[in-house]
Scaffold this motif. Sequence first.
Motif, mmCIF file in Angstrom:
data_model
loop_
_atom_site.group_PDB
_atom_site.id
_atom_site.type_symbol
_atom_site.label_atom_id
_atom_site.label_comp_id
_atom_site.label_asym_id
_atom_site.label_seq_id
_atom_site.Cartn_x
_atom_site.Cartn_y
_atom_site.Cartn_z
ATOM 1 N N ALA A 62 -5.198 0.038 -15.558
ATOM 2 C CA ALA A 62 -4.107 -0.764 -14.805
ATOM 3 C C ALA A 62 -4.586 -1.811 -13.886
ATOM 4 C CB ALA A 62 -2.369 -0.174 -15.071
ATOM 5 N N ALA A 63 -4.538 -0.999 -12.839
ATOM 6 C CA ALA A 63 -4.731 -1.671 -11.458
ATOM 7 C C ALA A 63 -6.535 -2.356 -11.798
ATOM 8 C CB ALA A 63 -5.138 0.018 -10.490
ATOM 9 N N ARG A 64 -7.139 -1.810 -12.105
ATOM 10 C CA ARG A 64 -8.338 -2.736 -12.410
ATOM 11 C C ARG A 64 -8.118 -4.147 -13.284
ATOM 12 N NH1 ARG A 64 -12.874 -0.910 -9.887
ATOM 13 N NH2 ARG A 64 -12.324 1.340 -8.797
ATOM 14 N N MET A 65 -7.678 -3.986 -14.056
ATOM 15 C CA MET A 65 -7.010 -4.831 -14.741
ATOM 16 C C MET A 65 -6.203 -6.571 -13.742
ATOM 17 S SD MET A 65 -5.608 -3.207 -18.695
ATOM 18 C CE MET A 65 -5.117 -5.582 -19.151
ATOM 19 N N ALA A 66 -5.461 -6.092 -13.075
ATOM 20 C CA ALA A 66 -4.728 -6.496 -12.081
ATOM 21 C C ALA A 66 -4.802 -5.979 -10.897
ATOM 22 C CB ALA A 66 -3.215 -6.302 -12.703
ATOM 23 N N PRO A 67 -5.794 -6.531 -10.231
ATOM 24 C CA PRO A 67 -6.266 -5.678 -9.056
ATOM 25 C C PRO A 67 -5.542 -6.841 -7.902
ATOM 26 C CG PRO A 67 -8.046 -7.941 -9.388
ATOM 27 C CD PRO A 67 -6.834 -7.130 -10.836
ATOM 28 N N ASP A 68 -4.850 -7.758 -8.288
ATOM 29 C CA ASP A 68 -3.568 -7.886 -7.374
ATOM 30 C C ASP A 68 -1.768 -8.671 -7.885
ATOM 31 O OD1 ASP A 68 -5.397 -9.090 -5.500
ATOM 32 O OD2 ASP A 68 -6.262 -10.924 -6.678
ATOM 33 N N THR A 70 10.450 -11.212 -18.531
ATOM 34 C CA THR A 70 10.453 -12.153 -19.131
ATOM 35 C C THR A 70 10.792 -12.159 -21.030
ATOM 36 O OG1 THR A 70 8.784 -13.979 -18.959
ATOM 37 C CG2 THR A 70 9.966 -13.571 -16.793
ATOM 38 N N PRO A 71 11.614 -12.895 -21.904
ATOM 39 C CA PRO A 71 11.522 -12.629 -23.036
ATOM 40 C C PRO A 71 10.430 -12.972 -23.367
ATOM 41 C CG PRO A 71 13.344 -14.126 -22.326
ATOM 42 C CD PRO A 71 13.122 -13.673 -21.134
ATOM 43 N N VAL A 72 9.668 -14.037 -22.954
ATOM 44 C CA VAL A 72 8.030 -14.636 -23.164
ATOM 45 C C VAL A 72 6.708 -13.487 -23.464
ATOM 46 C CG1 VAL A 72 6.005 -16.445 -23.193
ATOM 47 C CG2 VAL A 72 8.283 -17.099 -23.413
ATOM 48 N N GLN A 73 6.799 -12.653 -21.931
ATOM 49 C CA GLN A 73 6.489 -11.664 -21.411
ATOM 50 C C GLN A 73 6.111 -10.711 -22.028
ATOM 51 O OE1 GLN A 73 7.792 -11.288 -17.303
ATOM 52 N NE2 GLN A 73 6.160 -12.661 -16.904
ATOM 53 N N GLY A 114 -7.578 -2.177 -28.518
ATOM 54 C CA GLY A 114 -6.487 -3.000 -27.737
ATOM 55 C C GLY A 114 -7.125 -3.878 -27.187
ATOM 56 N N GLY A 115 -7.912 -4.942 -28.061
ATOM 57 C CA GLY A 115 -7.998 -6.115 -27.029
ATOM 58 C C GLY A 115 -6.682 -6.888 -26.666
ATOM 59 N N THR A 116 -5.962 -7.292 -27.924
ATOM 60 C CA THR A 116 -4.154 -8.307 -27.458
ATOM 61 C C THR A 116 -2.931 -6.939 -26.769
ATOM 62 O OG1 THR A 116 -3.569 -8.022 -29.686
ATOM 63 C CG2 THR A 116 -4.691 -9.881 -28.863
ATOM 64 N N ALA A 117 -3.256 -6.272 -27.283
ATOM 65 C CA ALA A 117 -2.927 -4.508 -26.511
ATOM 66 C C ALA A 117 -3.100 -4.959 -25.155
ATOM 67 C CB ALA A 117 -2.825 -3.519 -27.795
ATOM 68 N N PHE A 118 -4.008 -4.810 -24.372
ATOM 69 C CA PHE A 118 -4.071 -4.722 -22.932
ATOM 70 C C PHE A 118 -4.133 -6.665 -22.254
ATOM 71 C CE2 PHE A 118 -6.870 -1.013 -23.810
ATOM 72 C CZ PHE A 118 -6.571 -0.448 -23.121
ATOM 73 N N THR A 119 -4.592 -8.052 -22.916
ATOM 74 C CA THR A 119 -4.444 -8.838 -22.885
ATOM 75 C C THR A 119 -3.207 -8.918 -22.364
ATOM 76 O OG1 THR A 119 -4.741 -9.995 -25.114
ATOM 77 C CG2 THR A 119 -6.280 -9.617 -23.028
ATOM 78 N N GLY A 120 -2.019 -8.602 -23.362
ATOM 79 C CA GLY A 120 -0.847 -8.799 -23.968
ATOM 80 C C GLY A 120 0.393 -8.737 -22.615
ATOM 81 N N TRP A 121 -0.533 -7.989 -21.312
ATOM 82 C CA TRP A 121 -0.494 -7.245 -20.560
ATOM 83 C C TRP A 121 -0.543 -8.261 -18.964
ATOM 84 C CZ3 TRP A 121 4.026 -3.335 -19.446
ATOM 85 C CH2 TRP A 121 4.017 -3.248 -21.018
ATOM 86 N N LEU A 122 -1.328 -8.835 -19.294
ATOM 87 C CA LEU A 122 -1.548 -10.138 -18.368
ATOM 88 C C LEU A 122 -0.600 -10.863 -17.268
ATOM 89 C CD1 LEU A 122 -4.967 -10.574 -19.056
ATOM 90 C CD2 LEU A 122 -4.660 -9.346 -17.863
ATOM 91 N N ILE A 161 3.138 -14.181 -13.976
ATOM 92 C CA ILE A 161 2.898 -15.251 -14.256
ATOM 93 C C ILE A 161 3.339 -15.604 -15.770
ATOM 94 C CG2 ILE A 161 0.843 -15.726 -13.264
ATOM 95 C CD1 ILE A 161 -0.791 -15.712 -15.392
ATOM 96 N N GLU A 162 3.784 -17.142 -16.270
ATOM 97 C CA GLU A 162 3.805 -17.018 -17.483
ATOM 98 C C GLU A 162 2.832 -18.382 -18.295
ATOM 99 O OE1 GLU A 162 7.649 -18.478 -19.538
ATOM 100 O OE2 GLU A 162 8.682 -16.411 -18.669
ATOM 101 N N VAL A 163 2.471 -18.282 -18.839
ATOM 102 C CA VAL A 163 0.978 -19.609 -19.466
ATOM 103 C C VAL A 163 1.968 -20.022 -20.147
ATOM 104 C CG1 VAL A 163 -1.323 -19.922 -20.895
ATOM 105 C CG2 VAL A 163 -0.595 -17.950 -18.785
ATOM 106 N N SER A 164 2.096 -21.387 -20.862
ATOM 107 C CA SER A 164 2.562 -21.963 -21.357
ATOM 108 C C SER A 164 2.294 -21.520 -22.603
ATOM 109 C CB SER A 164 2.713 -23.443 -20.816
ATOM 110 O OG SER A 164 1.579 -24.264 -21.390
#
Length: 365
Positions: free
Chosen positions: A60-66, A145-148, A190-198, A204-207
């Motif tokens: 997790a810490a490498r997926m989102a270093p910031d 958020t609901p979207v996240q 876990g492709g979308t299972a991981f990327t869904g967390w970003l 952030i919340e991509v439109s």
Amino acid sequence: MTHEPIHVDPPPVYCPIPSAVHPLVSEIQRRSEDWIAQFAFWPDATGRETVQAFNCGELAARMAPDGIPEHLQICTDWFHLAFVWDEFYDRLPTAKAGGGLAQLAELAVKVIRTLRVPAAALLPEGSPSSVALRDLAERLHGMSTPVQRHRIIDGQQDWLSAVAWEVASQTRTELPSLADYTAQRLYTVGGTAFTGWLDFLNGIEVSGKEWDAPAVRALTEISGIIVAVDNDLYSYAKDLWFQQRHGVLLLNYVSVLAAHFGCSVPEALDRAVRMRDRLMCLFLTLREQIARRASSDLNRYIVGLGHFIRANIDYGNVSLRYRNPDGRSPNATQSTMRFSDTPSDASLEPIDIPHIAWWWEQLHG
């Protein structure tokens, strides 16, 4: 009876994405070990050792270093809980896979419903899974958020439904086709299972317009398949170990490519690397194209996809999960990933798998 350790040496892979990790990685991992220990999944100290071997805080810490530390904590806790289930269902012997499929089908629906409705009370009252999942779901609802949240949960639904297909595949003796395995592995890894967390991890919340754009969807899927091939490369020794000792079907890109092309394992390893390097070139080209017109949040998301790819390699190279296959056989398996400065295949021509051909159609000029 003693067995020789299984060592596999894949060809080096092309990944010009720098390594990065959140500075609180050790604290996040320690807190997650404390969190899951309270639910008594294991009767003795082996539980903490198992979670230490999972080391999902590193991933997790490498997926989102910031990323936001509190969000990384929830994500790490979920990864550890999901890995508990994954270890049970991922490598069932053929003779037991049928019963495992029935259990998983029920668990999958109840897990997803609980993530959506924390008070659902669908899992057995007082069970480790029930208490841990409700705690995690309540925390997720309180911070996202609901979207996240919907993006996270939709990704877990993709993963669990594909794992059910994977378990069904283990009831058979023949390997799936290359096309079928690619469709299955896109989600079982876990492709979308991981990327869904970003979004959530990075605050952030991509439109919806950008999130659902075909090029962005394609980039997300490309990152998932790159991670799938890389995961199969560094877990191939572990998969072999389970096949040889427990009769588990060898579901892995290496074995599927060997069957598809009628080639040897060394040639299949080479083909796997050439395939993922070709996908890496597509990913980098398409990401650069998207970035030219992306919003700030979308730019952070597509940078995060790159972190996801590199995080998976760095995690696989250090995780004891891939060296101690059953938790009782240290150093029994090893498949270390190495890096190349140049791709083994830089072609931007589509790979001959019909259901992913549309990825290349997103390239402009």
